[in-house]
Design a protein around this motif. Sequence first.
Motif, PDB file in Angstrom:
ATOM      1  N   THR A  36       0.986  -1.377  -0.181  1.00 37.99           N
ATOM      2  CA  THR A  36      -0.137  -0.061  -0.017  1.00 37.99           C
ATOM      3  C   THR A  36       0.789   1.313  -0.050  1.00 37.99           C
ATOM      4  OG1 THR A  36       0.030  -0.314   2.305  1.00 37.99           O
ATOM      5  CG2 THR A  36      -2.136  -1.064   1.101  1.00 37.99           C
ATOM      6  N   LEU A 119      -6.735   0.991  -3.832  1.00 37.43           N
ATOM      7  CA  LEU A 119      -7.947   0.897  -3.169  1.00 37.43           C
ATOM      8  C   LEU A 119      -7.810   0.896  -1.464  1.00 37.43           C
ATOM      9  CD1 LEU A 119     -10.176  -0.841  -5.496  1.00 37.43           C
ATOM     10  CD2 LEU A 119     -10.238   1.583  -5.002  1.00 37.43           C
ATOM     11  N   LEU A 122      -6.823   3.898   0.408  1.00 34.24           N
ATOM     12  CA  LEU A 122      -7.521   4.817   0.379  1.00 34.24           C
ATOM     13  C   LEU A 122      -8.162   5.666   1.992  1.00 34.24           C
ATOM     14  CD1 LEU A 122     -10.384   4.534  -2.281  1.00 34.24           C
ATOM     15  CD2 LEU A 122      -8.877   6.546  -2.143  1.00 34.24           C
ATOM     16  N   VAL A 129      -3.199   9.399  -3.339  1.00 36.24           N
ATOM     17  CA  VAL A 129      -3.786   8.114  -3.358  1.00 36.24           C
ATOM     18  C   VAL A 129      -5.358   8.389  -4.009  1.00 36.24           C
ATOM     19  CG1 VAL A 129      -4.844   6.033  -2.395  1.00 36.24           C
ATOM     20  CG2 VAL A 129      -2.764   7.177  -1.590  1.00 36.24           C
ATOM     21  N   ILE A 130      -5.807   9.398  -3.408  1.00 34.01           N
ATOM     22  CA  ILE A 130      -7.180   9.690  -3.855  1.00 34.01           C
ATOM     23  C   ILE A 130      -7.356  10.246  -5.188  1.00 34.01           C
ATOM     24  CG2 ILE A 130      -9.234  11.318  -3.571  1.00 34.01           C
ATOM     25  CD1 ILE A 130      -8.166  11.494  -0.534  1.00 34.01           C
ATOM     26  N   CYS A 133      -6.936   7.055  -7.430  1.00 34.14           N
ATOM     27  CA  CYS A 133      -8.019   6.284  -7.440  1.00 34.14           C
ATOM     28  C   CYS A 133      -9.016   6.845  -8.439  1.00 34.14           C
ATOM     29  CB  CYS A 133      -8.671   5.961  -6.117  1.00 34.14           C
ATOM     30  SG  CYS A 133      -7.637   4.922  -5.154  1.00 34.14           S
TER      31      CYS A 133
ATOM     32  N   LEU B  59     -11.294  -2.151   1.386  1.00 33.64           N
ATOM     33  CA  LEU B  59     -11.045  -1.162   2.341  1.00 33.64           C
ATOM     34  C   LEU B  59     -11.171  -1.205   3.766  1.00 33.64           C
ATOM     35  CD1 LEU B  59     -13.515   1.218   0.258  1.00 33.64           C
ATOM     36  CD2 LEU B  59     -11.267   1.193  -0.188  1.00 33.64           C
TER      37      LEU B  59
END
Lengths: 149, 137
Positions: A36, A119, A122, A129-130, A133, B59
């Motif tokens: 990540t 994802l 997020l 990251v936003i 995506c 998520l």
Amino acid sequence: MYKADATADNPPISAFIAISASGFLFGLGLAISGMTNPAKVVGSLDIAGNWDPSLILVMVAGLGITVPSFHFILKQKQPLFTKQFFLPTRNDLDGKLITGAALFGVGWGIGGYCPSPALAALVSLNTNVILFCGAMLVGVVMHHFLMEK
Amino acid sequence: MENFTPVSAIMGGLLIGSAAMLTLWTTGRIAGISGILSGAMFPKQQDTLWRLLFIAGLLLGGAVYAIASGGLEVITQASPVMTVIAGLLVGFGTRIGSGCTSGHGICGIARFSQRSFVATGTFMLAGFITVYLVRHV
């Protein structure tokens, strides 16, 4: 790409619980592995520099589970909670497959993200990251309107 | 190789593989995120719910790790403009190429799919070359 869902199962609630749990384990695994973090991914793709082989090890460990387990699962008549397997049926190599994979690889190298870790990251609410995506979703939308009829 | 984190890489990889195994075993689906995502955005069958649940779980997995470990480390090196270009290429490219690291790399190779071997080799190579060009040229 997938077999038509003709026998449309009405999957039991257990199927939905299982799929949620699968997603959760997937996200947890991505975060634990450090994938990540784009800097770590780019470091894992930087074989000419200070190479960090972590990404390769993540894939090898993942395949260590999927290769043997898929072999046994796909011998079953049907999945545990649904009536059929939904597997890609194509086996031909075409230009689209290679072009698409190459474009994806370039974006992966630039941004340090493939779809799942982006994802799962997020939650960091990191601006990049936003942005990534958002752009990725736009890329999917572009494909839908440009390439699919 | 001082950034190499073999223990967390193996633990994470085993969890990712287990998640893909659980997905196929319980629901007969391939845990390919780009396909799950695009299928949720443009439904072809009445299968949006399981896709959204999988993504929600993904998520949540990231969130639980972030809470338990005191935050997710996210260091980005690309500029905002390059980040947007990267996102577009990843979104568009994974659709043209019918999959990403999870669908082709973790699941497709495990099914010994010829297409997935070629796709995985291609995107790995493209990633290596891109990082080489960005960092060393």
